[in-house]
Design a protein around this motif. Structure first.
Motif, PDB file in Angstrom:
ATOM      1  N   LEU B 123     -24.406  -7.722 -48.587  1.00 51.49           N
ATOM      2  CA  LEU B 123     -25.294  -6.899 -47.765  1.00 51.49           C
ATOM      3  C   LEU B 123     -24.510  -6.236 -46.636  1.00 51.49           C
ATOM      4  N   ALA B 127     -23.980  -2.252 -45.888  1.00 52.86           N
ATOM      5  CA  ALA B 127     -24.172  -1.591 -44.594  1.00 52.86           C
ATOM      6  C   ALA B 127     -22.938  -0.766 -44.236  1.00 52.86           C
ATOM      7  N   ALA B 132     -22.106   2.044 -41.169  1.00 50.36           N
ATOM      8  CA  ALA B 132     -22.155   1.170 -39.992  1.00 50.36           C
ATOM      9  C   ALA B 132     -20.797   0.529 -39.753  1.00 50.36           C
ATOM     10  N   TRP B 136     -21.882  -2.840 -35.569  1.00 49.98           N
ATOM     11  CA  TRP B 136     -23.250  -2.501 -35.955  1.00 49.98           C
ATOM     12  C   TRP B 136     -23.728  -3.379 -37.098  1.00 49.98           C
ATOM     13  N   VAL B 137     -22.836  -3.607 -38.050  1.00 53.07           N
ATOM     14  CA  VAL B 137     -23.196  -4.457 -39.189  1.00 53.07           C
ATOM     15  C   VAL B 137     -23.613  -5.824 -38.660  1.00 53.07           C
ATOM     16  N   THR B 140     -27.084  -5.464 -36.757  1.00 51.76           N
ATOM     17  CA  THR B 140     -28.282  -5.029 -37.480  1.00 51.76           C
ATOM     18  C   THR B 140     -28.497  -5.742 -38.804  1.00 51.76           C
ATOM     19  N   VAL B 141     -27.466  -6.394 -39.314  1.00 48.84           N
ATOM     20  CA  VAL B 141     -27.625  -7.091 -40.595  1.00 48.84           C
ATOM     21  C   VAL B 141     -27.368  -8.590 -40.442  1.00 48.84           C
ATOM     22  N   PRO B 144     -29.732 -10.540 -37.583  1.00 46.52           N
ATOM     23  CA  PRO B 144     -31.116 -10.818 -38.021  1.00 46.52           C
ATOM     24  C   PRO B 144     -31.179 -11.840 -39.150  1.00 46.52           C
ATOM     25  N   LEU B 145     -30.197 -11.824 -40.035  1.00 43.68           N
ATOM     26  CA  LEU B 145     -30.237 -12.741 -41.177  1.00 43.68           C
ATOM     27  C   LEU B 145     -29.927 -14.179 -40.768  1.00 43.68           C
TER      28      LEU B 145
END
Lengths: 372, 231
Positions: B123, B127, B132, B136-137, B140-141, B144-145
């Motif tokens: 994932l 991104a 990204a 940023w990765v 934003t990824v 949150p995970l």
């Protein structure tokens, strides 16, 4: 768009990639069996793998060049990637997934609008949902949209249909055709399905064991009998470039015009006037030396036998020239002997109408791909 | 019977403050160390791993004594921090927070590290292909995970801090209003005649806080999992 790839890369002790090819616009299919290095090659183009040696140039600018010590990181390449398993972000809605890459492209380079992508892919009703509730086909359409909305200079697709069943494939193929024809983004499409490649590709790169075996138009490569060990024998076939000329309403058929005659296919809803690439499997073709009569098969096309493939076994492939189109036919060695088939002989190709299924009829192949 | 005496109320407030700051101050380090342990490949990794987990194995008294030696007014780190930043740990509530942070750190790192290891790195690559950059990765990824892991780490570390006794009392003693946290207060009450009622009240509160923390962590992580669609 021009894409130039010349890379060598070793993965473990068993596999090495040593490939070069050039692509220019349209949909370039990387075709080969599983393990032939297709995915490794596009991972190199995307920057997910740093090759041991070589370079990748996009429109003349290097994405990687080991000699000049250039390596543009993935996020600065603006190369879109549609993965086999979608890879949607589970914590974001479909809309947020689609818009994820939108802000990273410089403003003047953004050429894709959300509304257009949503219309193109038919995903308007999914926008507020989360990925885990979507079907495989829906996920893949969203993944394609997400990659497009980053306004990529090049779109890589790694077997985007491989994880889907036949019905879902049939659902997505028309979208891929529209993507190829309605957007200008060049596509490199990895596949090991000859049916997909025949239907979608404007040009193809044939790979085997990490090497590029042949490049050229789909018709040329699929028509080369010597490549059948690589392209796969069972599924061997060819694509006839045709144009829909009229319905046969009484019987629910459509008439397609090929270079050497008309084909009737059992679908009434094909658009008249548009180009249709009809894929015919070699084993669905009967060869006759006189025009046959009293047959159930509706399609009899005159042509000339141009080549007989290797026939040391019981089966051989024939290459027929039908007014410029290439058609492959698979017959037994005994047939060749009994009918006294030699290159140059006038023959008739007989194709049952019911041999065409919807999967084998691709629409609106873009103009570059149509051979003169 | 739940009329708390001013001293008892003070101990509870102090404990909450100490635990809050222990967690808040150690969280960034917890995420960082969890990342290094989950993703990093370097020579000294087993040493770092061992160091992080040490407070889990060592007797708390030993941890407290080591903190006293290092961070006491005469300790090398303690003197440095006092002279350069004016930060004093010895016999202050900040010292109690430091002891709690150290004791809760392995629990926090473990929870976060586990969640980082389950993140599908593909994932993150996806991104990247969308443009990204790595920061940023992460924001934003990845972040949150791993949120469920971070929440569980926070709650475990908080609960550990609320119950920390050995290292705290060794390092910063048992000063009312300054370092007398809930466990120290209970201990003190059990040492004086007629303290049983107070000790019992504080014990009940301690149990309630711990139970609430466990239930909260369960509820929160279930909520987040439902949002991610991974039951």
């Amino acid at each position: 768009m021009t894409l130039q790839v010349e890379v060598a890369h070793r993965l473990g002790a068993a596999f090495s990639l040593d490939a070069r090819f050039a692509g220019s616009g349209g949909l370039t299919a990387l075709f080969g069996r599983s393990g032939s290095g297709k995915t490794t090659l596009i991972d190199v183009i995307a920057g997910l793998i740093r090759p041991d040696r070589g370079r990748v140039l996009l429109d003349g600018r290097p994405l990687v060049d080991t000699e000049r010590r250039i390596f543009v990181p993935t996020h600065r390449r603006r190369v879109g990637y549609v993965f086999q398993e979608g890879r949607l972000f589970p914590h974001l809605t479909v809309r947020q997934n689609l818009l994820y890459g939108r802000w990273f492209a410089p403003r003047q380079d953004r050429y894709v609008k959300l509304g257009d992508v949503v219309d193109l892919l038919g995903i308007g009703h999914l926008l507020d949902r989360r990925p885990h509730g979507l079907s495989g086909g829906e996920k893949q359409r969203v993944a394609i949209g997400r990659a497009l909305l980053a306004s990529p200079r090049l779109l890589l697709m790694d077997e985007p249909l491989a994880a889907l069943d036949e019905a879902r494939k049939a659902e997505i193929l028309p979208y891929l055709e529209r993507l190829r024809d309605e957007t200008k983004v060049p596509i490199v499409y990895v596949s090991h399905s000859i049916a997909e490649v025949t239907r979608l590709a404007t040009s193809m790169v044939l790979m085997s064991e990490g090497r590029v075996v042949a490049t050229g138009s789909v018709a040329d490569i699929m028509g080369r009998l010597d490549l059948h060990p690589v392209t796969g024998r069972v599924e061997a076939g060819s694509g006839l470039e045709t144009r829909g000329v009229g319905p046969d309403r009484a019987f629910g058929l459509t008439v397609l015009r090929a270079a050497s005659g008309d084909l009737r296919v059992p679908y009434a809803d094909l658009p008249i006037g548009s180009r249709v690439r009809a894929r015919v499997r070699a084993r669905d073709v009967i060869v006759a030396v006189r025009r046959p009569e009293g047959l159930s098969a509706l399609n009899v096309l005159p042509g000339r036998l141009s080549e007989i493939g290797a026939h040391d076994g019981p089966i051989a492939d024939l290459r027929l020239d039908l007014g410029g189109d290439v058609l492959l036919a698979r017959v037994t060695r005994r047939t060749i002997h009994d009918l006294d088939l030699v290159p140059g002989k006038e023959v008739y190709a007989v194709i049952k109408s019911v041999a065409f299924d919807r999967h084998s009829l691709g629409q609106a192949v873009s103009s570059e791909s149509r051979r003169p | 019977m739940f009329d708390l005496s001013p001293d008892e109320a003070m101990a509870i407030r102090l404990s909450l403050r100490v635990a809050f700051w222990a967690v808040a101050a150690s969280l960034p380090f917890g995420v960082l160390v969890a990342f290094i342990l989950a993703r990093g490949r370097f020579w000294g990794k087993p040493v770092l791993d061992g160091l992080v987990h040490l407070p889990l194995i060592l007797p708390p008294v030993v941890t407290g004594y080591l903190l006293l030696v290092l961070f006491g007014r005469q300790g090398p780190l303690g003197r440095f921090l006092d002279e350069t930043f004016g930060i004093v740990f010895a016999f202050r509530w900040t010292g109690a927070a430091l002891a709690c942070a150290i004791m809760g750190f392995p629990l926090m790192v473990r929870a976060i590290r586990l969640s980082i290891e389950t993140v599908d790195r593909r994932l993150e690559h996806a991104a990247g292909t969308l443009g990204a950059n790595p920061a940023w990765v992460f924001a934003t990824v990845t972040l949150p995970l791993i949120l469920p892991g971070i929440v569980v780490g926070i709650i475990l570390s908080f609960a550990r801090s609320m119950g920390e006794f050995g290292a705290t009392i060794t390092f910063v003693s048992n000063i009312p209003g300054q370092t007398r946290t809930l466990p120290s207060a209970i201990y003190t009450l059990t040492q004086v005649p007629g303290g049983d009622a107070g000790a019992f009240r504080l014990t009940a509160i301690s149990v309630a806080v711990s139970m609430a923390a466990l239930i909260l962590s369960e509820v929160v992580s279930r909520l987040i999992s439902r949002r991610l669609g991974t039951p």
